[in-house]
Design a protein around this motif. Structure first.
Motif, PDB file in Angstrom:
ATOM      1  N   TYR A  69     -37.283  24.991  20.866  1.00  0.00           N
ATOM      2  CA  TYR A  69     -38.403  24.232  21.397  1.00  0.00           C
ATOM      3  C   TYR A  69     -39.562  25.212  21.569  1.00  0.00           C
ATOM      4  O   TYR A  69     -39.376  26.273  22.157  1.00  0.00           O
ATOM      5  CB  TYR A  69     -37.991  23.610  22.729  1.00  0.00           C
ATOM      6  N   MET A  70     -40.730  24.888  21.032  1.00  0.00           N
ATOM      7  CA  MET A  70     -41.847  25.834  21.071  1.00  0.00           C
ATOM      8  C   MET A  70     -43.099  25.169  21.599  1.00  0.00           C
ATOM      9  O   MET A  70     -43.356  24.007  21.302  1.00  0.00           O
ATOM     10  CB  MET A  70     -42.151  26.350  19.663  1.00  0.00           C
ATOM     11  N   LYS A  71     -43.880  25.917  22.330  1.00  0.00           N
ATOM     12  CA  LYS A  71     -45.137  25.394  22.843  1.00  0.00           C
ATOM     13  C   LYS A  71     -46.333  26.181  22.317  1.00  0.00           C
ATOM     14  O   LYS A  71     -47.299  25.614  21.859  1.00  0.00           O
ATOM     15  CB  LYS A  71     -45.134  25.413  24.372  1.00  0.00           C
ATOM     16  N   CYS A  72     -46.274  27.526  22.418  1.00  0.00           N
ATOM     17  CA  CYS A  72     -47.469  28.305  22.076  1.00  0.00           C
ATOM     18  C   CYS A  72     -47.417  28.855  20.652  1.00  0.00           C
ATOM     19  O   CYS A  72     -48.438  28.953  19.992  1.00  0.00           O
ATOM     20  CB  CYS A  72     -47.664  29.442  23.075  1.00  0.00           C
ATOM     21  N   GLY A  73     -46.237  29.243  20.185  1.00  0.00           N
ATOM     22  CA  GLY A  73     -46.111  29.830  18.853  1.00  0.00           C
ATOM     23  C   GLY A  73     -46.514  31.291  18.777  1.00  0.00           C
ATOM     24  O   GLY A  73     -46.441  31.909  17.725  1.00  0.00           O
ATOM     25  N   ILE A  74     -46.968  31.870  19.901  1.00  0.00           N
ATOM     26  CA  ILE A  74     -47.486  33.240  19.862  1.00  0.00           C
ATOM     27  C   ILE A  74     -46.831  34.155  20.901  1.00  0.00           C
ATOM     28  O   ILE A  74     -47.437  35.128  21.353  1.00  0.00           O
ATOM     29  CB  ILE A  74     -49.025  33.264  20.027  1.00  0.00           C
ATOM     30  N   GLY A  75     -45.615  33.815  21.307  1.00  0.00           N
ATOM     31  CA  GLY A  75     -44.874  34.737  22.173  1.00  0.00           C
ATOM     32  C   GLY A  75     -45.336  34.773  23.615  1.00  0.00           C
ATOM     33  O   GLY A  75     -45.186  35.800  24.272  1.00  0.00           O
ATOM     34  N   LYS A  76     -45.886  33.681  24.113  1.00  0.00           N
ATOM     35  CA  LYS A  76     -46.400  33.708  25.471  1.00  0.00           C
ATOM     36  C   LYS A  76     -45.773  32.662  26.406  1.00  0.00           C
ATOM     37  O   LYS A  76     -45.511  32.951  27.572  1.00  0.00           O
ATOM     38  CB  LYS A  76     -47.932  33.497  25.461  1.00  0.00           C
ATOM     39  N   CYS A  77     -45.538  31.459  25.903  1.00  0.00           N
ATOM     40  CA  CYS A  77     -45.119  30.372  26.806  1.00  0.00           C
ATOM     41  C   CYS A  77     -43.676  30.522  27.259  1.00  0.00           C
ATOM     42  O   CYS A  77     -43.274  29.934  28.254  1.00  0.00           O
ATOM     43  CB  CYS A  77     -45.310  29.020  26.135  1.00  0.00           C
ATOM     44  N   GLY A  78     -42.872  31.275  26.519  1.00  0.00           N
ATOM     45  CA  GLY A  78     -41.499  31.549  26.924  1.00  0.00           C
ATOM     46  C   GLY A  78     -40.459  30.564  26.423  1.00  0.00           C
ATOM     47  O   GLY A  78     -39.268  30.863  26.457  1.00  0.00           O
ATOM     48  N   HIS A  79     -40.877  29.396  25.959  1.00  0.00           N
ATOM     49  CA  HIS A  79     -39.899  28.342  25.658  1.00  0.00           C
ATOM     50  C   HIS A  79     -38.880  28.724  24.594  1.00  0.00           C
ATOM     51  O   HIS A  79     -37.751  28.252  24.624  1.00  0.00           O
ATOM     52  CB  HIS A  79     -40.628  27.072  25.213  1.00  0.00           C
ATOM     53  N   CYS A  80     -39.275  29.539  23.634  1.00  0.00           N
ATOM     54  CA  CYS A  80     -38.402  29.775  22.486  1.00  0.00           C
ATOM     55  C   CYS A  80     -37.532  31.011  22.666  1.00  0.00           C
ATOM     56  O   CYS A  80     -36.877  31.434  21.731  1.00  0.00           O
ATOM     57  CB  CYS A  80     -39.253  29.944  21.242  1.00  0.00           C
ATOM     58  N   ASN A  81     -37.524  31.616  23.860  1.00  0.00           N
ATOM     59  CA  ASN A  81     -36.837  32.908  23.976  1.00  0.00           C
ATOM     60  C   ASN A  81     -35.318  32.800  23.845  1.00  0.00           C
ATOM     61  O   ASN A  81     -34.695  31.840  24.261  1.00  0.00           O
ATOM     62  CB  ASN A  81     -37.252  33.656  25.252  1.00  0.00           C
ATOM     63  N   LYS A  99     -35.614  38.272  22.640  1.00  0.00           N
ATOM     64  CA  LYS A  99     -36.391  37.903  21.458  1.00  0.00           C
ATOM     65  C   LYS A  99     -37.159  36.599  21.678  1.00  0.00           C
ATOM     66  O   LYS A  99     -36.735  35.739  22.443  1.00  0.00           O
ATOM     67  CB  LYS A  99     -35.461  37.703  20.259  1.00  0.00           C
ATOM     68  N   PHE A 100     -38.267  36.497  20.960  1.00  0.00           N
ATOM     69  CA  PHE A 100     -39.001  35.240  20.924  1.00  0.00           C
ATOM     70  C   PHE A 100     -38.892  34.714  19.503  1.00  0.00           C
ATOM     71  O   PHE A 100     -39.280  35.411  18.558  1.00  0.00           O
ATOM     72  CB  PHE A 100     -40.467  35.457  21.283  1.00  0.00           C
ATOM     73  N   VAL A 101     -38.373  33.501  19.368  1.00  0.00           N
ATOM     74  CA  VAL A 101     -38.168  32.975  18.015  1.00  0.00           C
ATOM     75  C   VAL A 101     -39.508  32.832  17.293  1.00  0.00           C
ATOM     76  O   VAL A 101     -39.602  33.031  16.092  1.00  0.00           O
ATOM     77  CB  VAL A 101     -37.397  31.640  18.046  1.00  0.00           C
ATOM     78  N   CYS A 102     -40.577  32.542  18.042  1.00  0.00           N
ATOM     79  CA  CYS A 102     -41.872  32.309  17.382  1.00  0.00           C
ATOM     80  C   CYS A 102     -42.500  33.583  16.833  1.00  0.00           C
ATOM     81  O   CYS A 102     -43.269  33.523  15.879  1.00  0.00           O
ATOM     82  CB  CYS A 102     -42.835  31.615  18.322  1.00  0.00           C
ATOM     83  N   THR A 103     -42.226  34.736  17.434  1.00  0.00           N
ATOM     84  CA  THR A 103     -42.850  35.967  16.938  1.00  0.00           C
ATOM     85  C   THR A 103     -41.839  36.929  16.308  1.00  0.00           C
ATOM     86  O   THR A 103     -42.145  37.601  15.331  1.00  0.00           O
ATOM     87  CB  THR A 103     -43.613  36.712  18.062  1.00  0.00           C
TER      88      THR A 103
HETATM   89  S1  FES Z   1     -43.262  29.274  21.370  1.00  0.00           S
HETATM   90 FE1  FES Z   1     -44.221  30.090  23.158  1.00  0.00          FE
HETATM   91  S2  FES Z   1     -43.156  31.970  23.339  1.00  0.00           S
HETATM   92 FE2  FES Z   1     -42.402  31.237  21.468  1.00  0.00          FE
END
Ligand code: FES
Ligand SMILES: Cc1cc2nc3c(=O)[nH]c(=O)nc-3n(C[C@H](O)[C@H](O)[C@H](O)COP(=O)(O)OP(=O)(O)OC[C@H]3O[C@@H](n4cnc5c(N)ncnc54)[C@H](O)[C@@H]3O)c2cc1C
Ligand code: SF4
Ligand code: SF4
Lengths: 279, 350
Positions: free
Chosen positions: A238-250, A254-258
């Protein structure tokens, strides 16, 4: 410092119906300068939005070798994706990105390539397949193993045939539930192992599909001699920001988005077991 | 480095003078008796009497000033996007406690890495931290174990300072230490409010700091804790026991000075709308639920593990230090009495 949160308008040029709940969109950014600087590699994703509804991560399904447009395939899974399905050619859609790391096709030079996809897992691989076929001579043999629940749910049906016709390239299809016209294989994607020689100790595998598929496919690949560093999976979170900030994808640290969404199996094994990346 | 003195009866005048030039935030008591970091507007004659630099505890950490609970990312009218990002501007957090200052520095590093988060950084980067150390830490504080208080020590490098100025309460006046170039400049701009400190003042401050540190009740061997967490040595039953009591309200994360997770959502009325972000919490079940319905952290015990391992393992692996600054807020705020210090003690005695 760039404002990463502002999406850019793009115009839908064409829409292709892939399956009853999946459509592929071809879009072009309105801002020509932005379009020129939008450099992506297959495997990366974008955040697609409808203003007032929200945004969600969608893999880029095209290859930059195809031209200055973007293509992505959307399955109607919820509110936003259902509304995307109601858009028509000529409508606007908002996009930011590209985000995440790509499939490392540069690591695969002169190697045999294996693409293994389930259901909506083919679109993220399609850009890499197109890029690889464009430079066909750079790679060894290419095998594409693709499974869906029913024949209706196979994406890119028209392209599968043309891929199959490329030199030393084989597309193997399978469905869980055949219909009257289905003449191909029946069973989960790993049953295709009986249809072609999968033994390969230097091959590179790119895998995308539902999490339940990963374990079976990875086990089969390892048993066929693939090295864990040569098996690439793309993970969904589940992703919100896509840039390693919102925390959802951790996952762990690791952050799946970055750090991802593409991971090799060697690094996936290092992730905490309780995060259920593979089960 | 030379220290200065600031008489307490000069504070109001200093603040009035500073507020004319800067966006100035101070601990201010509201009408309900709650102390919060609040903007002191130019020549505000009412709030100036409600400044409480000697506060013991703030429920909401001053992180809200740089990372608001709700903020608009942009607006739109029809198909047109209207940017609402505010430019970088100077601010002062006057009276921030050491642990909270460390919390903000921690968040600065997080929001700076990889992609830069311009909304956060525009708010935070030009923020002067004027720290007030804690003469009387609370029973719930464990800052000395994680080296974030009760006073900060000068890093020896004015470019990489933990504080711009640090105040130590000496009774009728504050000893003022300079931590950075920015702090030095501040003192020279407002020179008329400061006098030179004597050797005696410095010695007195040293004794106060020493006593403050000695008065802290909770002492944790943080190196050992991090080692345990990093070696994956934590039995799941500890987390499961937490999970049984936790009501998953998210309160502990909202009040944590280093928690930075957020959600993004849109709101629209007719053609006009905004995209917002607001604080989110990893203990919520929906935090990781994917559109397919699959949720990798469905069980409460797994989510409890994430909450503690993030601070003590993953933050260590990525940022090189504990993500917990020992403020004790999670324990104080929790309706069922769960807190980081207790969890740590449970882990160590397991
Ligand atoms: S989608 Fe926000 S930290 Fe990965
Ligand atoms: C890196 C990455 C790449 C991706 N690539 C693609 C791609 O190429 N193509 C593609 O189609 N998808 C892709 N996805 C998945 C895609 O992002 C999701 O399908 C999409 O976010 C769904 O958004 P939605 O707003 O339409 O669904 P939502 O409305 O968010 O939810 C979908 C479903 O979840 C249920 N749901 C939502 N919230 C709740 C709740 N609180 N309680 C109970 N149920 C709830 C809804 O009922 C609905 O059935 C990708 C995801 C990632 C992370
Ligand atoms: S985890 Fe608890 S004690 Fe540690 S910094 Fe956060 S709120 Fe304070
Ligand atoms: S404050 Fe207490 S009850 Fe609420 S989520 Fe945190 S630990 Fe659980």
């Amino acid at each position: 410092m760039r404002n990463e949160y502002i999406p850019r308008p793009a115009i839908i040029k064409s829409i292709k119906i892939e399956t009853p709940d999946t459509k592929t969109y071809r879009v072009i950014f309105k801002d020509k300068i932005f379009a020129r600087h939008f450099n992506y590699k297959p495997g990366q994703f974008i955040q697609v939005s409808i203003l007032g509804i929200g945004e969600c991560p969608i893999s880029i399904a095209s290859s930059p070798t195809q031209g200055r447009f973007l293509e992505f395939t959307v399955r109607a899974a919820g509110r936003l994706t259902r509304l995307i399905h109601q858009l028509n050619a000529g409508d606007r859609i908002y996009i930011r990105g590209p985000y995440g790391n790509p499939f490392p096709l540069n690591r695969a030079k002169n190697k045999d390539l294996y693409f293994i996809a389930g259901g909506i897992g083919l679109p993220p691989l399609r850009g890499v397949i197109v890029s690889a076929l464009k430079k066909r001579a750079n790679f060894g043999k290419i095998r594409i193993l693709y499974g869906a629940k029913t024949p209706d749910e196979l994406c890119f049906r028209d392209e599968l045939d043309s891929w199959n016709r490329a030199p030393d390239t084989e597309v193997l299809l399978t469905v869980d539930k055949p219909d009257k016209n289905w003449k191909g294989n029946v069973g989960v994607v790993t049953t295709l192992w009986n249809k072609t020689n999968m033994n390969n100790s230097s091959g590179i595998a790119f895998v995308c599909g539902p999490p339940i598929m990963f374990k079976f496919v990875v086990d089969k690949l390892l048993a066929s001699g693939f090295k864990d560093k040569n098996i690439y999976l793309t993970l969904e979170r589940y992703m919100k920001c896509g840039i390693g900030k919102c925390g959802h994808c951790n996952i762990g640290e690791k952050f799946v988005c970055t750090d991802g969404p593409v991971f090799d199996y060697h690094s996936i094994k290092e992730l905490p077991v309780k995060e259920r990346v593979i089960f | 480095m030379k220290s200065h003195l600031l008489r307490k009866d000069m504070i109001k005048e200093l603040c009035l003078s500073v507020s004319a030039k800067w966006e100035l935030y101070l601990p201010i008591e509201d009408l309900a008796g709650e102390i919060q970091f609040t903007r002191l507007n130019k020549r505000d004659k009412i709030l100036i009497d409600r400044i409480r630099l000697d506060y013991k505890y703030l429920t909401i950490p001053p992180k809200v000033i740089v990372f608001p609970q709700l903020e608009s990312l942009f607006e739109f009218r029809g198909t047109k996007i209207i940017e609402t990002l505010k430019p970088r501007h100077k601010k002062i957090l006057f009276g921030i406690h050491p642990c909270d200052a460390k919390g903000i520095l921690f968040m600065n590093n997080f929001f700076k890495r990889d992609f830069k988060d311009i909304y956060y950084l525009n708010r935070a980067l030009d923020t002067l931290l004027i720290v007030v150390g804690c003469n009387n830490p609370l029973d719930t504080c464990f800052c000395s174990s994680v080296k974030t208080g009760p006073f900060l020590t000068y890093s020896g490098d004015k470019e990489a300072a933990d504080f711009d100025l640090q105040l130590t309460d000496l009774g009728k006046q504050y000893l003022v230490e300079i931590g950075s170039k920015r702090g030095e400049e501040f003192i020279s701009i407002y020179a008329k409010f400061f006098t030179k400190a004597s050797r005696g003042d410095v010695i007195l401050a040293r004794a106060i700091k020493h006593n403050a540190e000695k008065s802290i009740n909770i002492n944790i061997d943080i190196k050992e804790v991090i080692k345990r967490f990093c070696e994956d040595d934590i039995p799941q039953h500890i987390y499961d026991r937490i999970a049984q009591r936790c009501i998953y309200c998210g309160g502990c994360l909202y009040v944590c000075p280093t928690c930075s997770c957020f959600n993004i959502f849109d709101e629209k009325i007719d053609k006009y709308g905004k995209r917002y972000r607001n604080w989110d919490a990893c203990v919520f079940e929906g935090y990781t639920r994917q559109a397919s319905g699959y949720n990798p952290r469905k069980e409460k015990g797994i989510r409890a593990a994430r909450r503690y391992e993030h601070k003590l393992k993953y933050d260590y692996l990525t940022m090189g230090k504990s993500g917990c600054v020992g403020c004790g807020r999670c324990l104080v705020s929790c309706p069922v009495n769960i807190g980081m210090s207790q969890v740590i003690q449970e882990v160590l005695s397991a």
